[in-house]
Structure formats: structure tokens, C-alpha cells
Design a protein around this motif. Sequence first.
Motif, PDB file in Angstrom:
ATOM      1  N   ASP A 386       0.838  -1.196   0.000  1.00 61.21           N
ATOM      2  CA  ASP A 386       0.000   0.000   0.000  1.00 61.21           C
ATOM      3  C   ASP A 386       0.880   1.255   0.000  1.00 61.21           C
ATOM      4  O   ASP A 386       0.975   1.975   1.002  1.00 61.21           O
ATOM      5  CB  ASP A 386      -0.947  -0.007   1.201  1.00 61.21           C
ATOM      6  N   PHE A 387       1.548   1.492  -1.132  1.00 61.01           N
ATOM      7  CA  PHE A 387       2.363   2.691  -1.299  1.00 61.01           C
ATOM      8  C   PHE A 387       2.495   3.007  -2.782  1.00 61.01           C
ATOM      9  O   PHE A 387       2.184   2.171  -3.637  1.00 61.01           O
ATOM     10  CB  PHE A 387       3.740   2.533  -0.641  1.00 61.01           C
ATOM     11  N   ASP A 388       2.937   4.209  -3.070  1.00 60.52           N
ATOM     12  CA  ASP A 388       3.122   4.662  -4.447  1.00 60.52           C
ATOM     13  C   ASP A 388       4.450   4.119  -4.962  1.00 60.52           C
ATOM     14  O   ASP A 388       5.516   4.661  -4.659  1.00 60.52           O
ATOM     15  CB  ASP A 388       3.101   6.195  -4.492  1.00 60.52           C
ATOM     16  N   GLY A 389       4.389   3.056  -5.740  1.00 63.13           N
ATOM     17  CA  GLY A 389       5.609   2.408  -6.208  1.00 63.13           C
ATOM     18  C   GLY A 389       6.439   3.272  -7.122  1.00 63.13           C
ATOM     19  O   GLY A 389       7.683   3.238  -7.087  1.00 63.13           O
ATOM     20  N   GLU A 390       5.801   4.063  -7.949  1.00 60.45           N
ATOM     21  CA  GLU A 390       6.541   4.917  -8.879  1.00 60.45           C
ATOM     22  C   GLU A 390       7.344   5.974  -8.125  1.00 60.45           C
ATOM     23  O   GLU A 390       8.523   6.210  -8.421  1.00 60.45           O
ATOM     24  CB  GLU A 390       5.586   5.577  -9.868  1.00 60.45           C
ATOM     25  N   ALA A 391       6.715   6.612  -7.127  1.00 54.99           N
ATOM     26  CA  ALA A 391       7.423   7.616  -6.335  1.00 54.99           C
ATOM     27  C   ALA A 391       8.564   6.986  -5.542  1.00 54.99           C
ATOM     28  O   ALA A 391       9.651   7.566  -5.417  1.00 54.99           O
ATOM     29  CB  ALA A 391       6.446   8.314  -5.390  1.00 54.99           C
ATOM     30  N   ALA A 392       8.322   5.778  -5.006  1.00 59.91           N
ATOM     31  CA  ALA A 392       9.361   5.088  -4.239  1.00 59.91           C
ATOM     32  C   ALA A 392      10.561   4.751  -5.119  1.00 59.91           C
ATOM     33  O   ALA A 392      11.722   4.885  -4.699  1.00 59.91           O
ATOM     34  CB  ALA A 392       8.789   3.825  -3.602  1.00 59.91           C
ATOM     35  N   LEU A 393      10.308   4.322  -6.350  1.00 56.88           N
ATOM     36  CA  LEU A 393      11.405   4.015  -7.281  1.00 56.88           C
ATOM     37  C   LEU A 393      12.248   5.252  -7.562  1.00 56.88           C
ATOM     38  O   LEU A 393      13.487   5.189  -7.579  1.00 56.88           O
ATOM     39  CB  LEU A 393      10.845   3.459  -8.584  1.00 56.88           C
ATOM     40  N   GLU A 394      11.601   6.364  -7.809  1.00 55.50           N
ATOM     41  CA  GLU A 394      12.324   7.597  -8.116  1.00 55.50           C
ATOM     42  C   GLU A 394      13.208   8.019  -6.952  1.00 55.50           C
ATOM     43  O   GLU A 394      14.366   8.403  -7.137  1.00 55.50           O
ATOM     44  CB  GLU A 394      11.342   8.715  -8.471  1.00 55.50           C
ATOM     45  N   LEU A 395      12.668   7.973  -5.737  1.00 49.98           N
ATOM     46  CA  LEU A 395      13.437   8.368  -4.568  1.00 49.98           C
ATOM     47  C   LEU A 395      14.601   7.403  -4.321  1.00 49.98           C
ATOM     48  O   LEU A 395      15.720   7.830  -3.996  1.00 49.98           O
ATOM     49  CB  LEU A 395      12.525   8.417  -3.343  1.00 49.98           C
ATOM     50  N   ALA A 396      14.341   6.102  -4.490  1.00 50.88           N
ATOM     51  CA  ALA A 396      15.382   5.100  -4.221  1.00 50.88           C
ATOM     52  C   ALA A 396      16.558   5.239  -5.167  1.00 50.88           C
ATOM     53  O   ALA A 396      17.723   5.131  -4.755  1.00 50.88           O
ATOM     54  CB  ALA A 396      14.784   3.700  -4.310  1.00 50.88           C
ATOM     55  N   LYS A 397      16.294   5.465  -6.444  1.00 49.95           N
ATOM     56  CA  LYS A 397      17.395   5.493  -7.410  1.00 49.95           C
ATOM     57  C   LYS A 397      18.066   6.857  -7.514  1.00 49.95           C
ATOM     58  O   LYS A 397      19.124   6.970  -8.142  1.00 49.95           O
ATOM     59  CB  LYS A 397      16.917   5.030  -8.781  1.00 49.95           C
ATOM     60  N   ASN A 398      17.482   7.887  -6.898  1.00 44.54           N
ATOM     61  CA  ASN A 398      18.078   9.217  -6.940  1.00 44.54           C
ATOM     62  C   ASN A 398      18.667   9.590  -5.577  1.00 44.54           C
ATOM     63  O   ASN A 398      19.856   9.439  -5.349  1.00 44.54           O
ATOM     64  CB  ASN A 398      17.042  10.239  -7.418  1.00 44.54           C
ATOM     65  N   GLU A 399      17.840  10.025  -4.660  1.00 40.95           N
ATOM     66  CA  GLU A 399      18.347  10.464  -3.365  1.00 40.95           C
ATOM     67  C   GLU A 399      18.990   9.335  -2.553  1.00 40.95           C
ATOM     68  O   GLU A 399      19.887   9.585  -1.739  1.00 40.95           O
ATOM     69  CB  GLU A 399      17.229  11.103  -2.551  1.00 40.95           C
ATOM     70  N   TYR A 400      18.516   8.098  -2.752  1.00 40.48           N
ATOM     71  CA  TYR A 400      19.009   6.982  -1.955  1.00 40.48           C
ATOM     72  C   TYR A 400      19.838   5.994  -2.769  1.00 40.48           C
ATOM     73  O   TYR A 400      19.985   4.840  -2.395  1.00 40.48           O
ATOM     74  CB  TYR A 400      17.840   6.255  -1.287  1.00 40.48           C
ATOM     75  N   ALA A 401      20.416   6.472  -3.858  1.00 38.01           N
ATOM     76  CA  ALA A 401      21.172   5.564  -4.733  1.00 38.01           C
ATOM     77  C   ALA A 401      22.349   4.934  -4.014  1.00 38.01           C
ATOM     78  O   ALA A 401      22.678   3.759  -4.253  1.00 38.01           O
ATOM     79  CB  ALA A 401      21.643   6.318  -5.965  1.00 38.01           C
ATOM     80  N   ASP A 402      22.987   5.692  -3.120  1.00 42.53           N
ATOM     81  CA  ASP A 402      24.214   5.214  -2.472  1.00 42.53           C
ATOM     82  C   ASP A 402      24.065   5.046  -0.968  1.00 42.53           C
ATOM     83  O   ASP A 402      25.064   5.017  -0.244  1.00 42.53           O
ATOM     84  CB  ASP A 402      25.374   6.176  -2.773  1.00 42.53           C
ATOM     85  N   LYS A 403      22.839   4.960  -0.479  1.00 46.14           N
ATOM     86  CA  LYS A 403      22.660   4.766   0.958  1.00 46.14           C
ATOM     87  C   LYS A 403      21.459   3.870   1.219  1.00 46.14           C
ATOM     88  O   LYS A 403      20.617   3.663   0.335  1.00 46.14           O
ATOM     89  CB  LYS A 403      22.503   6.110   1.673  1.00 46.14           C
ATOM     90  N   ALA A 404      21.422   3.345   2.418  1.00 51.02           N
ATOM     91  CA  ALA A 404      20.370   2.389   2.787  1.00 51.02           C
ATOM     92  C   ALA A 404      19.006   3.065   2.809  1.00 51.02           C
ATOM     93  O   ALA A 404      18.885   4.267   3.079  1.00 51.02           O
ATOM     94  CB  ALA A 404      20.686   1.784   4.151  1.00 51.02           C
TER      95      ALA A 404
END
Length: 432
Positions: A386-404
Motif C-alpha cells: 500500500d504505497f506509491d511504487g513509482e514515487a518510491a522508485l524515483e526516490l530510491a534510485k536518486n536520493e538513496y542511490a548510495d545509501k540504505a
Amino acid sequence: MANNQGTPANLNLNVRGLRKSATLAINERSRELASQGKDIYYLGFGQSPFPVPEPVAQALRDNAHQKDYLPVKGLYPLREAIAAYWKRVQGLEYTAEDIMISPGSKELLFILQLVYYGDLVIPSPSWVSYSPQATIIGKRVHWVKTLPENDWKLTPEELENLCKSDPNRPRIIILNYPSNPTGATYSTEQLQQIAEIARKYNAILISDEIYGELDHNGEHVSIARYYPEGTIISSGLSKWCGAGGWRMGMFTFPSELRWLQNACAVVASETYTSTSAPVQYAAITAYQEHPVIEEQLIQSRRILKAAGNYLYNRLQSMGVSMPKPEGGFYLFPNFSKYKAALTQMGIHNSGEFCERLLSDTGVALLPSFDFGRPSDELTARLSYVDFDGEAALELAKNEYADKALDQAFLERCCPRMIEAANRMEEWIKNIQ
């Protein structure tokens, strides 16, 4: 003539008493409550939260004009692409002739049970549609006991005990991993041992690997490596590609079972005829190597692992036990610690538990009874999607690309899941 419940007396006994698929029923019940203004947290229905990868979506747009009926077994270039995919990701040798495409793997599961005369063997718990399909067909179902201390997984010992009681009986064994409903998977040693027993008793093994690409560490291993001559791999686009509504699944048969594949094709020709042409053309792209698709899979696994571990830890802190999630997007929480308090509330089984939780908190889970567990067992399936998968993908690969992917990430991307955990925790505190 009808009975006193209004059911026609001549209704086929194989379908009398069957209910609508539990996963669909909970989704419809949740939407009904939401339409009445109730805030619902959709942790019941197991649909991928992620978008279809853009190269695959573009391929569908490019092939919208494809309108011809395709071969019953599927589009040949797609079957070639799938055979190459199995070679690339699992080192398995198949040809296009070994692949059969269908409108969802669920359809082929049903057809195979229809054409093959063996009993169905499934571990308890298992996905909600395996057993009802067998019941509709009139096939005997053998549930194999599993234990929470083994993460509800099929053990070689239990499978051996079942098979040796009637060693010559034809059987279809279904193994689903990463598991729906538990999120657990199997080690290579466990797969090898199960494969040995399946071979010993000449059983047909359906390896349902629909969540294989969503192994949280990207380390899924197909049991077909260890029992290639008797394993049929079931998979499709619904989970890893986020395309459940496209309805494209497939079976990969060993050449030794070509006779069974051909029999399935005969039934398919008289039922669904063929699978959507535009979807099959688009699926060629899905099964080819593509950096955008691979990057989305990497990020999807990271997100699901973080979300699953968060809810696992939250529930553990509430005194709720379950296997640690290893793949897919499910947990199988056990609320038996609170059995006495729940009994005082008039809650005696998993169905009553899930209905009360939904009505009190808006959190939708699926009762374990629908997965083959005893009705009085207080376990349930939780789907953390129950979350916005598209927004989560964008955040993970940009702001969180190099951190947990930490708590802050989950608070930004998965606030409804966190709130669902908060509501469950408050509810549990109030019943103690």
C-alpha cells in the motif's frame, strides 16, 4: 428445482460451497468500506505497487495495432525470448518449443490439473487458488503439514512420508517460492532434497516462481536446475513486471513432458484460444536484457526488502511471530499469543479476526483459512504494497542511490503502511 437456500439442486457438486477467490473478495470488501468513507489500508490484496517498466509499456503502445489471433502456445518470438531468459538468469536449457503462453499462469495451472490424472500435493499454507481449482475439477488434494519453526516450508521428510504411503500414485506437487503467503524461500540444499524425492516417486513438480525476480537479494534459484526432466516452471508478468491486469503467464515444460504440454494446448484451443496479441508482442521486451528493466528490478527489491523488514520488526515488537520475509511482498503473522483475549472478544478463527481488524482499524489482511490453515488458527496474510511504487522508485534510485533505505525513506514513501502498523499496535494494546 432449488434447495431451501435458493441453490439449484443440480448445481455441480464440485463447485457447491466454493466462494469467490479470497484475494478478490478482500479487495472488493475493502473498496466497499472505502466507498462508505472508511479509511482503508490495503494490506490484503497482493498486487505489485510498481509501474510496468517504461520500455515494456512503450512496446505495448507500439503494438496496439496487433489484432490477429496468435498460436495457442503463444507468439514464437516471445517464446524464444523466454527460453533465452531462462538460459541467462538460471542457466537452464530450453527452446521456444518448451514454452506455452496463457492469459495468466492461473489458467494453465487449471488446465494442467484438468488434463493430468494425478492427485494434487500442496504445502499448507499455499496460495488461495490451488486447492479450489482442484476441487472444481474433482481432483484429490493432499495438504502437506508444515510448521512455523520451519517458516511454514515444505520439508523433504513430510513429502517423503506422503509419497511413500502410496509410491506409485501419480502426483502433481506445487512448490511456490518466494512464497505467497509467507514471504519465505528455499535454500539450494532444500531444493535439491525436494527434487530428489520428486524424482524418486516420478512426480510432476510445478515450480511456481511468479515471485522469483522479487527475491529480496536477487538470488532466486529454480528447482528445475535439480529436477529438469520433471519440473514445469510457472511464471508471468504480474508480479515482477507490475502487469497483473495484462494477464500474461507462461509454463516452461521440459521436453520429456511435451505430451503434457500438447494436451494442455488442446484444451487451451477450446477455451481461451490465445493470449492478447499486443501484450505478447510487448512481453518480448520484458524478457530481453534491458538496463532500464534491470535497474527497476534492483530498486524494487531494495524497496520491498526495506518495507518487509520494517513491518516484520514492528509486528515482532508487538509479540506477533512470522517468518522473516525473503522475497515477494508478503508476511504471515501469527497472532496466537493473544488467543485468550481475542476469544473474550468473540473472535475464534482467522476469518473473524480479519473481519474485526478491518472494521475496527481499517487494516485489511487475508485470513489464513483461505490458504489451507485450520480455521481456528490465528494467522493471516499481510501484503506490504500500500504505497506509491513509482514515487518510491524515483526516490530510491536518486536520493538513496548510495545509501540504505532507512526509516526516513519509508516515512516519505510508505506512510500508509506505517500508519497501518500504528493502528494494529494500538488495537493489540487495547485487547490485552
